[in-house]
Scaffold this motif. Structure first.
Motif, PDB file in Angstrom:
ATOM      1  N   GLU A  16      -3.613  -5.620   1.373  1.00 48.22           N
ATOM      2  CA  GLU A  16      -4.297  -6.673   2.112  1.00 48.22           C
ATOM      3  C   GLU A  16      -4.055  -8.054   1.130  1.00 48.22           C
ATOM      4  O   GLU A  16      -4.180  -9.006   1.626  1.00 48.22           O
ATOM      5  N   SER A  17      -4.304  -7.855   0.021  1.00 48.38           N
ATOM      6  CA  SER A  17      -4.701  -9.059  -0.874  1.00 48.38           C
ATOM      7  C   SER A  17      -3.183  -9.607  -1.372  1.00 48.38           C
ATOM      8  O   SER A  17      -3.520 -10.548  -2.247  1.00 48.38           O
ATOM      9  N   ILE A  18      -2.350  -8.966  -1.255  1.00 49.41           N
ATOM     10  CA  ILE A  18      -0.921  -9.353  -1.585  1.00 49.41           C
ATOM     11  C   ILE A  18      -0.358 -10.484  -0.876  1.00 49.41           C
ATOM     12  O   ILE A  18      -0.111 -10.136   0.305  1.00 49.41           O
ATOM     13  N   GLU A  19       0.210 -11.390  -1.511  1.00 51.01           N
ATOM     14  CA  GLU A  19       0.778 -12.570  -0.862  1.00 51.01           C
ATOM     15  C   GLU A  19       2.169 -12.003  -0.342  1.00 51.01           C
ATOM     16  O   GLU A  19       3.208 -11.747  -1.240  1.00 51.01           O
ATOM     17  N   LEU A  20       2.654 -12.141   0.874  1.00 51.66           N
ATOM     18  CA  LEU A  20       3.753 -11.828   1.388  1.00 51.66           C
ATOM     19  C   LEU A  20       4.686 -13.035   1.424  1.00 51.66           C
ATOM     20  O   LEU A  20       4.272 -14.126   1.571  1.00 51.66           O
ATOM     21  N   PRO A  22       6.973 -16.085   3.507  1.00 49.59           N
ATOM     22  CA  PRO A  22       6.778 -16.410   4.719  1.00 49.59           C
ATOM     23  C   PRO A  22       7.599 -15.663   5.791  1.00 49.59           C
ATOM     24  O   PRO A  22       8.754 -15.221   5.578  1.00 49.59           O
ATOM     25  N   GLY A  23       6.943 -15.346   6.944  1.00 46.37           N
ATOM     26  CA  GLY A  23       7.744 -14.889   7.969  1.00 46.37           C
ATOM     27  C   GLY A  23       7.568 -13.261   8.173  1.00 46.37           C
ATOM     28  O   GLY A  23       7.829 -12.783   8.926  1.00 46.37           O
ATOM     29  N   TRP A  24       6.784 -12.859   7.150  1.00 44.89           N
ATOM     30  CA  TRP A  24       6.398 -11.265   7.097  1.00 44.89           C
ATOM     31  C   TRP A  24       5.010 -11.290   7.586  1.00 44.89           C
ATOM     32  O   TRP A  24       3.960 -11.864   7.443  1.00 44.89           O
ATOM     33  N   ALA A  25       4.994  -9.967   8.447  1.00 49.33           N
ATOM     34  CA  ALA A  25       3.671  -9.778   8.954  1.00 49.33           C
ATOM     35  C   ALA A  25       3.463  -7.832   8.548  1.00 49.33           C
ATOM     36  O   ALA A  25       4.620  -7.343   8.551  1.00 49.33           O
ATOM     37  N   ARG A  26       2.463  -7.542   8.192  1.00 54.95           N
ATOM     38  CA  ARG A  26       1.918  -6.223   7.470  1.00 54.95           C
ATOM     39  C   ARG A  26       1.065  -5.375   8.461  1.00 54.95           C
ATOM     40  O   ARG A  26       0.284  -6.055   9.056  1.00 54.95           O
ATOM     41  N   THR A  27       1.348  -4.112   8.627  1.00 51.95           N
ATOM     42  CA  THR A  27       0.386  -3.150   9.258  1.00 51.95           C
ATOM     43  C   THR A  27       0.092  -2.357   8.196  1.00 51.95           C
ATOM     44  O   THR A  27       1.172  -1.813   7.717  1.00 51.95           O
ATOM     45  N   VAL A  28      -1.278  -2.016   7.912  1.00 50.64           N
ATOM     46  CA  VAL A  28      -1.614  -1.157   6.796  1.00 50.64           C
ATOM     47  C   VAL A  28      -2.080   0.175   7.338  1.00 50.64           C
ATOM     48  O   VAL A  28      -3.145   0.143   8.285  1.00 50.64           O
ATOM     49  N   VAL A  29      -1.463   1.158   7.108  1.00 46.24           N
ATOM     50  CA  VAL A  29      -2.458   2.559   7.570  1.00 46.24           C
ATOM     51  C   VAL A  29      -2.444   3.318   6.036  1.00 46.24           C
ATOM     52  O   VAL A  29      -2.101   3.177   5.331  1.00 46.24           O
ATOM     53  N   GLN A  30      -3.614   4.255   6.366  1.00 50.30           N
ATOM     54  CA  GLN A  30      -4.037   4.979   5.148  1.00 50.30           C
ATOM     55  C   GLN A  30      -3.688   6.582   5.449  1.00 50.30           C
ATOM     56  O   GLN A  30      -4.006   7.128   6.490  1.00 50.30           O
ATOM     57  N   GLY A  31      -2.991   7.145   4.585  1.00 53.93           N
ATOM     58  CA  GLY A  31      -2.393   8.622   4.698  1.00 53.93           C
ATOM     59  C   GLY A  31      -1.153   9.087   5.309  1.00 53.93           C
ATOM     60  O   GLY A  31      -0.591   8.082   6.101  1.00 53.93           O
ATOM     61  N   LEU A  32      -0.417   9.819   4.795  1.00 43.69           N
ATOM     62  CA  LEU A  32       0.915  10.267   5.363  1.00 43.69           C
ATOM     63  C   LEU A  32       0.791  10.788   6.869  1.00 43.69           C
ATOM     64  O   LEU A  32       1.891  10.278   7.461  1.00 43.69           O
ATOM     65  N   GLY A  33      -0.360  11.315   7.518  1.00 48.27           N
ATOM     66  CA  GLY A  33      -0.195  11.688   8.632  1.00 48.27           C
ATOM     67  C   GLY A  33       0.023  10.478   9.623  1.00 48.27           C
ATOM     68  O   GLY A  33       0.695  10.459  10.642  1.00 48.27           O
ATOM     69  N   ASP A  34      -1.131   9.590   9.522  1.00 42.18           N
ATOM     70  CA  ASP A  34      -0.813   8.214  10.430  1.00 42.18           C
ATOM     71  C   ASP A  34       0.634   7.406   9.895  1.00 42.18           C
ATOM     72  O   ASP A  34       1.108   6.867  10.728  1.00 42.18           O
TER      73      ASP A  34
END
Length: 212
Positions: A16-20, A22-34
């Motif tokens: 979440e703290s890493i700058e991407l 321009p034009g990129w959006a991130r979705t963060v999930v935790q764990g391989l199941g999700d």
């Protein structure tokens, strides 16, 4: 563009703290199941996964992700980088292997590279010919090859592709597969030169129990 980030259960890499770029959006999930569920159900331009996780090595994670999203670039983020693991991940189909120690800079440059490749692919492809994005070239000989792909793709026939090493025979084979009615099924590439002669027939067509 959309990035799916599959972090470990502790969220140790802090995406979440890493700058991407321009034009990129991130979705963060935790764990391989999700992570596997989101990868299967979403529409992603890149999937990044932190390894190791839950007993899974990089090779196994990449294999599973490519089963559900076989055309999406997969980035492996290694908390404990290892040369052999990097080689295995690349051979399995990972787009890149990123050590977590210098992640912000490496991730940004890798996403910029993916965006450039995706833009080029979208310009070459069309809804009627999705296989076209895999074949680069506009010369007269390449246009002749593309016409052959269009001709044989819809037909049920055997195709022999010849050429020197590195000229793209498997690329054309995959294009023919994608242009065929079997495009929704997996294409299985077999390196026959790696099979012993006396086992080739058994490996490809099976054998009766006790034959050996």
């Amino acid at each position: 563009m959309k990035l799916l980030w599959i972090d470990d259960a502790e969220g140790s890499c802090g995406c979440e703290s890493i700058e991407l770029p321009p034009g990129w959006a991130r979705t963060v999930v935790q764990g391989l199941g999700d992570g596997f569920r989101y990868a299967r159900d979403g529409n992603w331009d890149v999937i990044a996964v932190v390894v190791p996780q839950g007993g899974w090595c990089a090779k196994e994670v990449v294999e599973q992700l490519l089963r559900v999203r076989h055309r999406t670039p997969v980035l492996v983020v290694a908390r404990r980088p290892d040369y052999r693991e990097a080689v295995e991940a690349a051979q399995t189909g990972a787009f890149d292997y990123l050590p977590a120690v210098d992640l912000p800079e490496r991730l940004k440059s890798t996403l910029e590279r993916v965006a450039a490749l995706c833009g080029s692919s979208r310009r070459r492809s069309s809804p009627a010919e999705p296989w076209r994005q895999f074949v680069i070239g506009e010369s007269r000989p390449m246009r002749e090859v593309l016409e052959i792909v269009r001709l044989v793709g819809p037909r049920r026939c055997t195709v022999l592709i010849t050429g020197e090493t590195g000229t793209g025979k498997e690329v054309i084979a995959r294009a023919i597969h994608m242009a065929s009615p079997r495009a929704h099924l997996p294409m299985v590439a077999v390196n026959c030169s790696a099979l012993p002669e006396h086992l080739l027939e058994a490996e490809l067509f099976g054998h009766v129990k006790g034959a050996f």
